[in-house]
Motif scaffolding. Structure first.
Motif, PDB file in Angstrom:
ATOM      1  N   TYR A   1       0.809  -1.215   0.000  1.00  0.00           N
ATOM      2  CA  TYR A   1       0.000   0.000   0.000  1.00  0.00           C
ATOM      3  C   TYR A   1       0.847   1.270   0.000  1.00  0.00           C
ATOM      4  N   TYR A   2       2.073   1.184  -0.468  1.00  0.00           N
ATOM      5  CA  TYR A   2       2.962   2.349  -0.451  1.00  0.00           C
ATOM      6  C   TYR A   2       2.365   3.521  -1.235  1.00  0.00           C
ATOM      7  N   ASP A   3       1.903   3.257  -2.448  1.00  0.00           N
ATOM      8  CA  ASP A   3       1.340   4.345  -3.265  1.00  0.00           C
ATOM      9  C   ASP A   3       0.113   4.954  -2.592  1.00  0.00           C
TER      10      ASP A   3
ATOM     11  N   GLY B   1       1.799  12.527   0.859  1.00  0.00           N
ATOM     12  CA  GLY B   1       3.143  12.042   1.144  1.00  0.00           C
ATOM     13  C   GLY B   1       3.549  12.108   2.596  1.00  0.00           C
ATOM     14  N   ASN B   2       2.684  12.609   3.455  1.00  0.00           N
ATOM     15  CA  ASN B   2       2.994  12.704   4.881  1.00  0.00           C
ATOM     16  C   ASN B   2       2.505  11.456   5.625  1.00  0.00           C
ATOM     17  N   LEU B   3       3.378  10.907   6.442  1.00  0.00           N
ATOM     18  CA  LEU B   3       3.027   9.762   7.263  1.00  0.00           C
ATOM     19  C   LEU B   3       2.745  10.280   8.672  1.00  0.00           C
ATOM     20  N   LEU B   4       1.457  10.344   9.012  1.00  0.00           N
ATOM     21  CA  LEU B   4       1.036  11.020  10.232  1.00  0.00           C
ATOM     22  C   LEU B   4       0.597  10.020  11.299  1.00  0.00           C
ATOM     23  N   ILE B   5       0.791  10.411  12.547  1.00  0.00           N
ATOM     24  CA  ILE B   5       0.417   9.578  13.689  1.00  0.00           C
ATOM     25  C   ILE B   5      -0.924  10.017  14.261  1.00  0.00           C
ATOM     26  N   THR B   6      -1.198  11.304  14.260  1.00  0.00           N
ATOM     27  CA  THR B   6      -2.459  11.843  14.771  1.00  0.00           C
ATOM     28  C   THR B   6      -3.100  12.726  13.712  1.00  0.00           C
TER      29      THR B   6
ATOM     30  N   ASN C   1      -5.849  12.584   8.998  1.00  0.00           N
ATOM     31  CA  ASN C   1      -5.159  11.808   7.965  1.00  0.00           C
ATOM     32  C   ASN C   1      -4.100  10.880   8.559  1.00  0.00           C
ATOM     33  N   ALA C   2      -4.256  10.520   9.815  1.00  0.00           N
ATOM     34  CA  ALA C   2      -3.304   9.614  10.466  1.00  0.00           C
ATOM     35  C   ALA C   2      -3.379   8.232   9.838  1.00  0.00           C
ATOM     36  N   THR C   3      -2.228   7.599   9.725  1.00  0.00           N
ATOM     37  CA  THR C   3      -2.160   6.246   9.153  1.00  0.00           C
ATOM     38  C   THR C   3      -1.342   5.291  10.029  1.00  0.00           C
ATOM     39  N   ALA C   4      -0.753   5.780  11.098  1.00  0.00           N
ATOM     40  CA  ALA C   4       0.073   4.913  11.953  1.00  0.00           C
ATOM     41  C   ALA C   4      -0.749   3.800  12.567  1.00  0.00           C
ATOM     42  N   PHE C   5      -2.048   4.076  12.843  1.00  0.00           N
ATOM     43  CA  PHE C   5      -2.873   3.072  13.512  1.00  0.00           C
ATOM     44  C   PHE C   5      -3.255   1.917  12.585  1.00  0.00           C
ATOM     45  N   ILE C   6      -2.841   1.985  11.324  1.00  0.00           N
ATOM     46  CA  ILE C   6      -2.996   0.828  10.443  1.00  0.00           C
ATOM     47  C   ILE C   6      -2.150  -0.330  10.963  1.00  0.00           C
ATOM     48  N   PHE C   7      -1.008  -0.004  11.554  1.00  0.00           N
ATOM     49  CA  PHE C   7      -0.030  -1.017  11.939  1.00  0.00           C
ATOM     50  C   PHE C   7      -0.044  -1.344  13.430  1.00  0.00           C
ATOM     51  N   ALA C   8      -0.381  -0.383  14.272  1.00  0.00           N
ATOM     52  CA  ALA C   8      -0.363  -0.602  15.717  1.00  0.00           C
ATOM     53  C   ALA C   8      -1.562   0.092  16.340  1.00  0.00           C
TER      54      ALA C   8
ATOM     55  N   GLY D   1       9.181   6.025   8.593  1.00  0.00           N
ATOM     56  CA  GLY D   1       8.860   7.403   8.257  1.00  0.00           C
ATOM     57  C   GLY D   1       7.906   8.103   9.198  1.00  0.00           C
ATOM     58  N   TRP D   2       7.231   7.362  10.052  1.00  0.00           N
ATOM     59  CA  TRP D   2       6.333   8.001  11.021  1.00  0.00           C
ATOM     60  C   TRP D   2       7.114   8.603  12.182  1.00  0.00           C
ATOM     61  N   GLY D   3       8.310   8.110  12.418  1.00  0.00           N
ATOM     62  CA  GLY D   3       9.154   8.655  13.465  1.00  0.00           C
ATOM     63  C   GLY D   3       8.927   7.986  14.808  1.00  0.00           C
ATOM     64  N   PHE D   4       9.850   8.192  15.722  1.00  0.00           N
ATOM     65  CA  PHE D   4       9.789   7.538  17.027  1.00  0.00           C
ATOM     66  C   PHE D   4       8.759   8.167  17.963  1.00  0.00           C
ATOM     67  N   GLU D   5       8.006   9.129  17.448  1.00  0.00           N
ATOM     68  CA  GLU D   5       6.892   9.659  18.227  1.00  0.00           C
ATOM     69  C   GLU D   5       5.818   8.590  18.428  1.00  0.00           C
ATOM     70  N   VAL D   6       5.848   7.529  17.617  1.00  0.00           N
ATOM     71  CA  VAL D   6       4.883   6.442  17.803  1.00  0.00           C
ATOM     72  C   VAL D   6       5.051   5.790  19.165  1.00  0.00           C
ATOM     73  N   PHE D   7       6.216   6.004  19.804  1.00  0.00           N
ATOM     74  CA  PHE D   7       6.449   5.451  21.137  1.00  0.00           C
ATOM     75  C   PHE D   7       6.141   6.445  22.257  1.00  0.00           C
TER      76      PHE D   7
END
Length: 325
Positions: free
Chosen positions: A125-127, A135-140, A143-150, A261-267
């Motif tokens: 799902y890269y594209d 092109g931004n990988l956001l956590i909050t 348009n956040a997408t980090a919660f797709i993975f965790a 690319g989301w950064g260590f802010e995910v922690f």
């Protein structure tokens, strides 16, 4: 007589076949967790990146549960604690059914499998990820997408809800996850309790399903019943922070997002929420197993030694269980 080509092919197969039991089990753990993450997180990615046009909360709950079922059918006959970190620990501590030296191999394979699975979903799902938020990988944010993975906590967490527990649908599809308005005490106490309770129910019921002295499940249908159990938990105890229920399922993909690319802010978001899906399921698993043993298993009537028990062909011992989410 078999042809030389046939003999050569058989010889090649024999050469490639693993001889070590721990190597076979480790490979099984890796593959099972990989399948679960690709199909499970893939169901979330499809729903999120299509903004609900190709999926929603129903497809996520069913998709992730069926991902567990498929992974179990692939690995069920090889690994005795497959794809569940907390179950592996329970196999070692109370019963000693699994040797301690296997524990790091099992857990390592699960974490690597989850990491590779997350990388695979990212590649598929890269594209879509690049187009989703310019092109931004956001956590909050919306348009956040980090919660797709965790998993991440919902923004409304409060102390009263900690006692009500999780009673509504999973929050996996929340478009906006904001944490700044939550106090650290409210967030951590509530979500930790929710994690413990959801995993406690998971392991409590799993113990019942694989208790040969209880009603049991027909052999071969165990993964289906576990999938149904996961759907029930997702639909009833997932609102507050999703349903990780497995340290490997949450921590490895979270680490991947930090590096991708989301950064260590995910922690750090959610008052350092990351450790709750790791520690909570371990505590909940222990409590779930303990509750079942204290309330049900230890009170089974003892069989008359002179009466030969019928073979339980349709049941598996608890230690033969494979659980993923």
């Amino acid at each position: 007589m078999p042809s030389e080509k046939g003999r050569a092919k058989k010889s090649l197969t024999q050469r490639l076949a693993l001889k070590s039991r721990i190597a076979k089990e480790t490979l099984s753990e890796f593959l099972g967790t990989f399948i679960m993450i690709v199909l499970g997180c893939g169901s979330i990615a499809q729903a999120v990146l299509s903004r609900g046009h190709f999926g929603g909360i129903i497809t996520i709950n069913i998709g992730f549960a069926m991902a567990v079922v498929m992974a179990l059918y692939v690995t069920f006959g090889v690994s005795v604690g497959a794809t569940s970190t907390q179950l592996c620990l329970l196999q070692c501590v109370p019963s000693g059914r699994m040797e301690w030296f296997k524990f790091p191999f099992y857990v390592g394979a699960q974490f690597v499998g989850a990491f590779v699975g997350a990388a695979t979903v990212f590649g598929i799902y890269y594209d879509g990820l690049m187009a989703f938020a310019d092109g931004n990988l956001l956590i909050t944010g919306e348009n956040a997408t980090a919660f797709i993975f965790a998993t991440y906590p919902a923004p409304f967490i409060s102390m009263p809800g900690a006692f009500v527990d999780q009673v509504l649908l999973s929050s996996s599809l929340a478009d906006s996850v904001e944490f700044e308005d939550q106090s650290p005490l409210e967030l951590d106490n509530h979500v930790t309790f929710g994690r413990v309770v959801s995993t406690m129910f998971l392991l409590l019921i799993v113990f019942a399903l694989f208790d040969s002295r209880n009603l049991g499940v027909p052999r071969g249908l165990e993964p289906i019943v576990i999938g149904l159990l996961i759907i029930v938990i997702s639909c009833s105890l997932g609102l507050n922070s999703g349903c990780a229920m497995n340290p490997a399922r949450d921590l490895s993909p979270r680490l991947f997002t930090a590096l991708a690319g989301w950064g260590f802010e995910v922690f750090t978001v959610g008052n350092n929420f990351w450790w709750i899906p790791v520690v909570g399921p371990m505590v909940g698993a222990f409590l779930g197993g303990l509750v079942y043993i204290l309330f049900i298993q230890m009170h089974h009537s003892k069989l008359d030694p002179e009466v030969k028990a019928e073979p339980a062909e349709n049941n598996l011992e608890k230690h033969e269980l494979s659980v993923i989410m």
